[in-house]
Design a protein around this motif. Structure first.
Motif, PDB file in Angstrom:
ATOM      1  N   LEU A 172      62.736 -41.677  -0.141  1.00 34.50           N
ATOM      2  CA  LEU A 172      63.458 -42.084  -1.398  1.00 34.50           C
ATOM      3  C   LEU A 172      63.277 -40.873  -2.480  1.00 34.50           C
ATOM      4  O   LEU A 172      62.178 -40.507  -2.724  1.00 34.50           O
ATOM      5  CB  LEU A 172      62.488 -43.272  -2.083  1.00 34.50           C
ATOM      6  CG  LEU A 172      62.807 -44.742  -1.310  1.00 34.50           C
ATOM      7  CD1 LEU A 172      61.758 -45.684  -1.847  1.00 34.50           C
ATOM      8  CD2 LEU A 172      64.148 -45.132  -1.187  1.00 34.50           C
ATOM      9  N   LYS A 173      64.445 -40.819  -3.071  1.00 31.85           N
ATOM     10  CA  LYS A 173      64.389 -39.644  -4.331  1.00 31.85           C
ATOM     11  C   LYS A 173      65.212 -40.510  -5.420  1.00 31.85           C
ATOM     12  O   LYS A 173      65.697 -41.008  -5.372  1.00 31.85           O
ATOM     13  CB  LYS A 173      65.277 -38.569  -3.733  1.00 31.85           C
ATOM     14  CG  LYS A 173      64.673 -37.918  -2.499  1.00 31.85           C
ATOM     15  CD  LYS A 173      64.848 -36.487  -2.334  1.00 31.85           C
ATOM     16  CE  LYS A 173      64.249 -35.976  -1.308  1.00 31.85           C
ATOM     17  NZ  LYS A 173      64.687 -35.052  -0.442  1.00 31.85           N
ATOM     18  N   GLU A 174      64.976 -39.645  -6.376  1.00 28.93           N
ATOM     19  CA  GLU A 174      65.532 -40.073  -7.813  1.00 28.93           C
ATOM     20  C   GLU A 174      66.526 -39.112  -8.062  1.00 28.93           C
ATOM     21  O   GLU A 174      66.200 -37.890  -8.287  1.00 28.93           O
ATOM     22  CB  GLU A 174      64.298 -40.311  -8.865  1.00 28.93           C
ATOM     23  CG  GLU A 174      64.978 -41.062 -10.021  1.00 28.93           C
ATOM     24  CD  GLU A 174      65.455 -42.261  -9.879  1.00 28.93           C
ATOM     25  OE1 GLU A 174      66.209 -42.839 -10.603  1.00 28.93           O
ATOM     26  OE2 GLU A 174      64.581 -43.177  -9.196  1.00 28.93           O
ATOM     27  N   PRO A 175      68.000 -39.203  -8.230  1.00 29.17           N
ATOM     28  CA  PRO A 175      68.412 -40.571  -8.238  1.00 29.17           C
ATOM     29  C   PRO A 175      68.474 -41.134  -6.728  1.00 29.17           C
ATOM     30  O   PRO A 175      68.520 -40.380  -5.931  1.00 29.17           O
ATOM     31  CB  PRO A 175      69.907 -40.647  -8.852  1.00 29.17           C
ATOM     32  CG  PRO A 175      70.503 -39.140  -8.487  1.00 29.17           C
ATOM     33  CD  PRO A 175      68.814 -38.310  -8.493  1.00 29.17           C
ATOM     34  N   PHE A 176      68.965 -42.404  -6.605  1.00 33.11           N
ATOM     35  CA  PHE A 176      68.706 -43.013  -5.122  1.00 33.11           C
ATOM     36  C   PHE A 176      69.881 -42.226  -4.220  1.00 33.11           C
ATOM     37  O   PHE A 176      69.250 -42.064  -2.991  1.00 33.11           O
ATOM     38  CB  PHE A 176      69.105 -44.411  -5.038  1.00 33.11           C
ATOM     39  CG  PHE A 176      68.867 -44.826  -3.665  1.00 33.11           C
ATOM     40  CD1 PHE A 176      67.848 -45.502  -3.187  1.00 33.11           C
ATOM     41  CD2 PHE A 176      70.352 -45.116  -2.919  1.00 33.11           C
ATOM     42  CE1 PHE A 176      67.974 -45.791  -1.680  1.00 33.11           C
ATOM     43  CE2 PHE A 176      70.110 -45.820  -1.865  1.00 33.11           C
ATOM     44  CZ  PHE A 176      68.960 -46.121  -1.201  1.00 33.11           C
ATOM     45  N   GLU A 177      71.096 -41.733  -4.570  1.00 34.39           N
ATOM     46  CA  GLU A 177      71.806 -41.248  -3.957  1.00 34.39           C
ATOM     47  C   GLU A 177      71.185 -39.887  -3.033  1.00 34.39           C
ATOM     48  O   GLU A 177      71.916 -39.348  -2.262  1.00 34.39           O
ATOM     49  CB  GLU A 177      73.261 -40.974  -4.734  1.00 34.39           C
ATOM     50  CG  GLU A 177      73.911 -42.073  -5.060  1.00 34.39           C
ATOM     51  CD  GLU A 177      73.050 -42.912  -6.285  1.00 34.39           C
ATOM     52  OE1 GLU A 177      72.402 -42.275  -7.054  1.00 34.39           O
ATOM     53  OE2 GLU A 177      73.338 -44.150  -6.193  1.00 34.39           O
ATOM     54  N   GLN A 178      70.248 -39.182  -3.643  1.00 30.69           N
ATOM     55  CA  GLN A 178      69.630 -38.027  -3.101  1.00 30.69           C
ATOM     56  C   GLN A 178      68.577 -38.465  -1.870  1.00 30.69           C
ATOM     57  O   GLN A 178      68.055 -37.684  -1.521  1.00 30.69           O
ATOM     58  CB  GLN A 178      69.068 -37.036  -4.070  1.00 30.69           C
ATOM     59  CG  GLN A 178      70.205 -36.500  -5.035  1.00 30.69           C
ATOM     60  CD  GLN A 178      69.553 -35.673  -6.185  1.00 30.69           C
ATOM     61  OE1 GLN A 178      68.320 -35.287  -6.064  1.00 30.69           O
ATOM     62  NE2 GLN A 178      70.549 -35.048  -6.886  1.00 30.69           N
ATOM     63  N   SER A 179      68.526 -39.803  -1.810  1.00 28.86           N
ATOM     64  CA  SER A 179      67.461 -39.962  -0.883  1.00 28.86           C
ATOM     65  C   SER A 179      67.918 -39.679   0.551  1.00 28.86           C
ATOM     66  O   SER A 179      69.274 -39.495   0.961  1.00 28.86           O
ATOM     67  CB  SER A 179      67.184 -41.751  -0.680  1.00 28.86           C
ATOM     68  OG  SER A 179      66.874 -42.041  -1.887  1.00 28.86           O
ATOM     69  N   THR A 180      66.995 -39.490   1.582  1.00 29.90           N
ATOM     70  CA  THR A 180      67.562 -38.928   2.969  1.00 29.90           C
ATOM     71  C   THR A 180      66.703 -39.821   4.058  1.00 29.90           C
ATOM     72  O   THR A 180      65.830 -40.518   3.629  1.00 29.90           O
ATOM     73  CB  THR A 180      67.053 -37.518   3.079  1.00 29.90           C
ATOM     74  OG1 THR A 180      65.668 -37.613   2.980  1.00 29.90           O
ATOM     75  CG2 THR A 180      67.681 -36.653   2.262  1.00 29.90           C
ATOM     76  N   LEU A 181      67.361 -39.717   5.136  1.00 30.06           N
ATOM     77  CA  LEU A 181      66.613 -40.537   6.175  1.00 30.06           C
ATOM     78  C   LEU A 181      66.285 -39.527   7.420  1.00 30.06           C
ATOM     79  O   LEU A 181      67.272 -38.663   7.664  1.00 30.06           O
ATOM     80  CB  LEU A 181      67.524 -41.762   6.807  1.00 30.06           C
ATOM     81  CG  LEU A 181      68.833 -41.799   7.219  1.00 30.06           C
ATOM     82  CD1 LEU A 181      69.057 -42.826   8.080  1.00 30.06           C
ATOM     83  CD2 LEU A 181      69.814 -41.729   6.266  1.00 30.06           C
ATOM     84  N   ASN A 182      65.581 -40.081   8.390  1.00 36.05           N
ATOM     85  CA  ASN A 182      65.209 -39.066   9.478  1.00 36.05           C
ATOM     86  C   ASN A 182      65.727 -39.630  10.627  1.00 36.05           C
ATOM     87  O   ASN A 182      65.263 -40.670  11.221  1.00 36.05           O
ATOM     88  CB  ASN A 182      63.575 -39.429   9.605  1.00 36.05           C
ATOM     89  CG  ASN A 182      62.995 -38.371  10.783  1.00 36.05           C
ATOM     90  OD1 ASN A 182      63.967 -37.540  11.607  1.00 36.05           O
ATOM     91  ND2 ASN A 182      61.803 -37.945  10.683  1.00 36.05           N
ATOM     92  N   LEU A 183      66.911 -38.871  11.026  1.00 30.50           N
ATOM     93  CA  LEU A 183      67.744 -39.334  12.298  1.00 30.50           C
ATOM     94  C   LEU A 183      66.986 -38.655  13.512  1.00 30.50           C
ATOM     95  O   LEU A 183      67.452 -38.948  14.591  1.00 30.50           O
ATOM     96  CB  LEU A 183      69.104 -39.183  12.154  1.00 30.50           C
ATOM     97  CG  LEU A 183      69.808 -39.883  11.017  1.00 30.50           C
ATOM     98  CD1 LEU A 183      71.427 -39.345  11.066  1.00 30.50           C
ATOM     99  CD2 LEU A 183      69.820 -41.383  11.323  1.00 30.50           C
TER     100      LEU A 183
END
Length: 152
Positions: free
Chosen positions: A98-109
């Motif tokens: 999770l990052k701020e803002p949420f749109e910068q959050s990432t996931l581990n594929l």
């Protein structure tokens, strides 16, 4: 049984719903039991909470909701370790950073969590596919690249 959680304080959970990670998670080999908790009001995300270490909880999501072309083949060792008999028993999750803002959050594929829902066994695997990254954008279709990383 009662467990302490990062996000919900103390909660009651049925032992039959606990997930066993016989080899722990990478970096957390001693953590072998987790609870999969709903994030109220946001069905796209769940919390994977250790039953032993209160501070160890991961926000996870179904990677197929974000990256519709995501696919990989489970290796025989994982199929055997999790005692998978049919594909309907398999559930795949990705850890979200999770990052701020949420749109910068990432996931581990690159390292999905694979669960056998039938016997409540789980394992985080590492994929060799170079198309998948540890910092894939939550917006889908892209990943956050470091200066030395080629983007797709």
């Amino acid at each position: 049984m009662k467990i302490e959680t990062v996000y919900f304080g103390e909660i009651e959970i049925e032992e039959s719903k606990l997930l066993a990670f016989n080899h722990g998670l990478p970096g957390f080999q001693d953590e072998k039991q987790f609870a999969l908790l709903d994030l109220e009001g946001n069905p796209a995300f769940k919390i994977l909470q250790s039953t032993k270490a209160i501070e160890l909880a991961f926000v996870i999501t179904n990677p197929f909701l974000i990256e519709t072309g995501y696919e990989f083949k489970l290796d025989e060792q994982t199929v055997e370790q999790l005692n998978i008999n049919k594909s309907e028993d398999v559930s795949v999750w990705s850890i979200v950073t999770l990052k701020e803002p949420f749109e910068q959050s990432t996931l581990n594929l690159k390292a999905p969590i694979v669960l056998n829902l039938n016997n409540k066994q789980g394992k985080q695997i590492s994929l060799n596919d170079s198309n998948y990254h540890t910092k894939h954008s939550i917006k889908g279709g892209e990943h956050h690249a470091s200066p030395n990383t080629e983007t797709r």
